[in-house]
Design a protein around this motif. Structure first.
Motif, PDB file in Angstrom:
ATOM      1  N   VAL A 196     -26.304  -7.315  26.563  1.00  0.00           N
ATOM      2  CA  VAL A 196     -26.139  -6.480  25.370  1.00  0.00           C
ATOM      3  C   VAL A 196     -27.432  -6.442  24.563  1.00  0.00           C
ATOM      4  O   VAL A 196     -27.837  -5.380  24.062  1.00  0.00           O
ATOM      5  N   LYS A 197     -28.114  -7.563  24.450  1.00  0.00           N
ATOM      6  CA  LYS A 197     -29.373  -7.625  23.711  1.00  0.00           C
ATOM      7  C   LYS A 197     -30.423  -6.707  24.343  1.00  0.00           C
ATOM      8  O   LYS A 197     -31.102  -5.941  23.645  1.00  0.00           O
ATOM      9  N   ALA A 198     -30.555  -6.766  25.667  1.00  0.00           N
ATOM     10  CA  ALA A 198     -31.541  -5.938  26.358  1.00  0.00           C
ATOM     11  C   ALA A 198     -31.233  -4.450  26.200  1.00  0.00           C
ATOM     12  O   ALA A 198     -32.132  -3.638  25.956  1.00  0.00           O
ATOM     13  N   LEU A 199     -29.975  -4.076  26.322  1.00  0.00           N
ATOM     14  CA  LEU A 199     -29.585  -2.672  26.173  1.00  0.00           C
ATOM     15  C   LEU A 199     -29.737  -2.207  24.734  1.00  0.00           C
ATOM     16  O   LEU A 199     -30.206  -1.091  24.470  1.00  0.00           O
ATOM     17  N   SER A 200     -29.360  -3.053  23.795  1.00  0.00           N
ATOM     18  CA  SER A 200     -29.445  -2.692  22.380  1.00  0.00           C
ATOM     19  C   SER A 200     -30.894  -2.472  21.957  1.00  0.00           C
ATOM     20  O   SER A 200     -31.200  -1.540  21.211  1.00  0.00           O
ATOM     21  N   GLU A 201     -31.799  -3.310  22.428  1.00  0.00           N
ATOM     22  CA  GLU A 201     -33.215  -3.176  22.068  1.00  0.00           C
ATOM     23  C   GLU A 201     -33.803  -1.857  22.554  1.00  0.00           C
ATOM     24  O   GLU A 201     -34.727  -1.322  21.935  1.00  0.00           O
TER      25      GLU A 201
END
Length: 467
Positions: free
Chosen positions: A154-159
């Motif tokens: 989720v962190k990678a996609l959100s960034e």
């Protein structure tokens, strides 16, 4: 010389390293060449030239007519996962350029004056385009103590601003889904980029590292990182559709996917605790709901619910029916199936044979399930265990784009344990690094639907203000 893995801490670092590798291996030249047997490059070239010509003409009606012909996310096979397996970074430049032109054509339409295309015409077009083109969803599997892997995804996609608005989660995945679906982008980014989520997941003074997670630990974690909202309140607050899988304890009941459409007044916290309640480890849960006055009451007081991953780990069919989703991204970290999981899009003969075998097992299991359940329907707890076992055997555990840990075998003794801060951080980083090679595929495959959805939402808001 390529950067060492230890030096790659961000997606941008990874991208530079991947592009350098592609130049060394010749994959960069493969990306520049249009020709390939993996897709019909002639069709894409023709469509690319057509859409550029239409855009350059400045003819509004011609543009609208061309757009009414419709876009297709897998035109001439351009969405094939095999096209993203030849190079470390991205795919054919022709495909990327064509997708950019499609988005550009939609931007041109948005800039057309209202005296040429009315608000109602725009709304009708975007609604039809959204229905026809579809949208993407991110499904987070059950994961046990591997749950922090989902945080990294989720962190990678959100960034990269690629986190879909439709999110589903089962068991540990439901915790991360609820975290992402109850926060605005800025708040979510802050939470994921600081030690807040790390500290919450890695225990605290009352939780001993290495000990088995207790129900109190689970409830405390849920209350600490998930706001006290209903599914409807979360949708109104963030615009994201949260979906949580839960399974019934009663043999003759079906699993449910809780969300703002089916169960708008249901409370997210209790839904997440229920979805994480592994039978035999945690007791089943009575769901809660809020009345119009804010009073909390039991939601279906006569029923209790348990771990959603045993019946609907990746609820693709239900998401398709509810939201028109036709493109799925999975973060698959379910330790029960991970060791045997095969990528259905792999060109490896071994993977293809394994996928065929697993599909055959699913079909046979579906066929014998009714007969088997009739034999044990009144024999408790054999009936419950039989339903669980067949539920695990008959599910689909992969999607269009699959993100999984690189290590498939884990210590079973630690799969329900409190992790140390170091172990939690390692799993979050593993989730990020497993996502980075998929970023450009996700960006390309979702570019048009993301633009359509965002523009439709903005156009509806403008139409509401003008009314």
């Amino acid at each position: 010389m390529c950067a060492a893995v230890a030096e790659i801490d961000t997606y941008e670092d990874w991208k530079v390293d991947a592009q350098r590798k592609d130049e060394l291996t010749g994959a960069a030249n493969w990306r520049r060449r249009e020709e390939s047997t993996l897709y019909d490059y002639r069709v894409i070239r023709r469509r690319y030239d057509e859409i550029r010509d239409v855009r350059n003409s400045g003819d509004t009606q011609r543009l609208l007519f061309y757009l009414h012909e419709g876009f297709h996310g897998n035109m001439a096979g351009m969405g094939s996962p095999a096209l993203y397996g030849r190079a470390e970074y991205g795919t054919k430049e022709l495909i990327t350029n064509y997708i950019s032109e499609m988005v550009g054509a939609l931007e041109d339409l948005e800039n057309v004056p209202e005296n040429e295309i009315s608000m109602q015409e725009r709304l009708a077009f975007y609604r039809r385009a959204a229905d026809c083109f579809g949208r993407s969803a991110l499904m987070l599997s059950g994961a046990g103590s591997l749950g922090p892997f989902h945080i990294g995804v989720v962190k990678a996609l959100s960034e990269q601003h690629l986190l879909p608005n439709v999110l589903s989660g089962a068991s540990a995945g439901s915790i991360v889904t609820a975290v992402a679906g109850t926060r605005h982008q800025d708040e979510l980014s802050r939470m994921l980029s600081t030690d807040e989520i790390l500290n919450a997941l890695s225990g605290g003074d009352e939780r001993r590292t290495g000990s088995q997670v207790r129900r109190k630990d689970l409830v405390d974690l849920v209350h600490e990182i998930i706001p006290d909202m209903t599914f409807e309140e979360a949708l109104e607050e963030t615009g994201r559709y949260i979906n949580v899988s839960v399974a019934p304890t009663a043999v003759n009941q079906r699993s449910r996917l809780l969300n703002a459409i089916i169960s708008p007044n249901c409370c997210i916290r209790e839904a997440v605790v229920a979805s994480c309640s592994i039978p035999g480890i945690f007791p089943p849960v009575t769901l809660a709901a809020k009345t119009a006055s804010g009073e909390r009451k039991p939601y279906i007081a006569t029923r209790k619910w348990v771990d959603g991953s045993i019946s609907d780990d990746l609820p693709a069919r239900r998401l398709t029916r509810l939201y028109g989703v036709n493109h799925f991204i999975s973060s698959q970290a379910n330790p029960i199936v991970l060791w045997a999981l095969q990528d259905p899009h792999s060109t490896s003969l071994v993977s293809q044979l394994a996928s065929v075998y697993q599909a055959a097992v699913r079909d046979v299991s579906r066929a014998v399930y009714p007969f088997t359940m009739n034999l044990v329907r009144n024999v408790y707890p054999v009936n419950i265990m039989t339903r669980m076992w067949f539920g695990l055997l008959t599910q689909e555990y992969t999607a269009d784009i699959n993100i999984s840990p690189s290590t498939r075998f884990f210590n079973p003794a630690k799969l329900l344990s409190v992790l140390s801060e170091k172990e939690t951080l390692q799993l979050i980083q593993a989730g990020e690094r497993a996502t980075w090679p998929k970023i450009e595929m996700i960006r390309n495959c979702t570019a048009v639907s993301r633009y359509i959805d965002a523009t439709l939402k903005a156009t509806e808001a403008r139409a509401l203000l003008a009314a």
